[in-house]
Design an enzyme around this catalytic site. Structure first.
Site, PDB file in Angstrom:
ATOM      1  N   HIS A 147      -3.707   8.856   2.490  1.00  0.00           N
ATOM      2  CA  HIS A 147      -4.627   8.295   1.482  1.00  0.00           C
ATOM      3  C   HIS A 147      -5.865   8.979   1.519  1.00  0.00           C
ATOM      4  O   HIS A 147      -6.689   8.745   0.638  1.00  0.00           O
ATOM      5  CB  HIS A 147      -4.592   7.104   1.723  1.00  0.00           C
ATOM      6  CG  HIS A 147      -3.538   5.998   1.172  1.00  0.00           C
ATOM      7  ND1 HIS A 147      -2.869   6.083  -0.105  1.00  0.00           N
ATOM      8  CD2 HIS A 147      -2.717   5.343   1.946  1.00  0.00           C
ATOM      9  CE1 HIS A 147      -1.766   5.294  -0.082  1.00  0.00           C
ATOM     10  NE2 HIS A 147      -1.618   4.887   1.358  1.00  0.00           N
TER      11      HIS A 147
ATOM     12  N   GLU B  62       7.377  -0.309   4.881  1.00  0.00           N
ATOM     13  CA  GLU B  62       6.636  -0.734   3.804  1.00  0.00           C
ATOM     14  C   GLU B  62       7.311  -1.330   2.465  1.00  0.00           C
ATOM     15  O   GLU B  62       6.819  -1.589   1.367  1.00  0.00           O
ATOM     16  CB  GLU B  62       5.774   0.628   3.069  1.00  0.00           C
ATOM     17  CG  GLU B  62       5.006   1.379   4.278  1.00  0.00           C
ATOM     18  CD  GLU B  62       4.086   2.329   4.054  1.00  0.00           C
ATOM     19  OE1 GLU B  62       2.919   2.158   3.636  1.00  0.00           O
ATOM     20  OE2 GLU B  62       4.596   3.637   3.829  1.00  0.00           O
TER      21      GLU B  62
ATOM     22  N   ASP C  49       1.575  -1.762   0.774  1.00  0.00           N
ATOM     23  CA  ASP C  49       2.669  -1.601   0.180  1.00  0.00           C
ATOM     24  C   ASP C  49       3.681  -2.360   0.284  1.00  0.00           C
ATOM     25  O   ASP C  49       4.552  -2.643  -0.571  1.00  0.00           O
ATOM     26  CB  ASP C  49       3.161  -0.257   0.710  1.00  0.00           C
ATOM     27  CG  ASP C  49       2.528   1.040   0.245  1.00  0.00           C
ATOM     28  OD1 ASP C  49       2.607   1.357  -0.914  1.00  0.00           O
ATOM     29  OD2 ASP C  49       1.455   1.666   1.040  1.00  0.00           O
TER      30      ASP C  49
END
Length: 242
Positions: free
Chosen positions: A44, A149, A175
């Site tokens: 990210h 996730e 997530d």
């Protein structure tokens, strides 16, 4: 310096921070603060391999172990992070044992994996280690940490943890909440993570938990903690308002 893998194998605590690149100064600050490791976010964060190498250099200078969260399970991304000298990779979106086996294959040298070998990389100290010595070092120090996730990943935690070459797992609560349609039901997310944690306990492997403050760290009961530095800094800055 005791390696991160050895520290975890001994049952010791390990505390680090999650940094979204570029943040070389924060890597140095984490070292000065006496933390055990940094988790460099190349999923990210706006990172490239040149920036990543600068961060790894800074971590090494301050005695910090380094984990890299790669953008995906793409073998080339895992190879580059480890060749640059990271002590381990955190790999997102690993839902099954077969996917975990593919991650191990990309991160480990034979016989556990099929990672491409080069002895002139930064990880091999630019050829100053013998090939055999470097292979031994890599086997002794490299950590492979799949991320759980989705609900499916948590349900498959036992099988993922049983894959030879997997050292730990890391739940991804954000997530996980989205995948479970549970943004407004943190209890469901916590239950899924707790179930995965129980499987890790049975397997004798640690769970890397991401938290925002020491109280949350204590609540997890985990000995392998990474603080979300973005959240920590935001909370600290908000606390400065008069």
């Amino acid at each position: 310096m005791t390696g991160l893998k050895q520290k975890l194998a001994a049952g010791d605590r390990a505390t680090g921070v999650l940094l979204r690149l570029p943040a070389v100064g924060l890597v140095e600050l984490a070292g000065v603060a006496g933390l055990d490791f940094v988790l460099l976010d190349c999923e990210h964060g706006p990172a490239d391999t040149e920036q990543l190498q600068h961060h790894l250099n800074a971590a090494d200078a301050h005695g910090l172990a380094t984990l890299v969260r790669v953008g995906s399970a793409e073998p080339a991304l895992i190879l580059r992070a480890l060749d640059l000298g990271a002590q381990g990779v955190v790999v997102p979106h690993v839902d099954t044992a077969d996917q975990a086996k593919a991650v191990v294959a990309a991160a480990r040298y034979p016989p556990l994996g099929d990672r491409g070998f080069a002895n002139y990389t930064r990880a091999a100290r630019f050829g100053s280690r013998s090939p055999a010595g470097y292979l031994e070092h890599a086997a002794a120090t490299t950590l492979v940490i799949p991320m759980l996730e989705t609900a499916r990943a948590c349900e498959n935690a036992a099988e993922i943890l049983a894959v030879p070459g997997v050292d730990a797992v890391m739940p991804g609560p954000a997530d996980l909440a989205v995948s479970m349609s549970a943004l407004d039901d943190p209890g469901r997310v916590a239950s899924a993570i707790a179930a995965a944690g129980a499987e890790a306990g049975q397997a004798g492997k640690p769970v890397l938990r991401i938290v925002g403050d020491p109280a949350a760290a204590r609540e997890t009961g985990s000995r392998f903690i990474v603080y979300n530095l973005t959240q920590v800094l935001l909370d600290a800055l908000r606390g400065l308002r008069l």
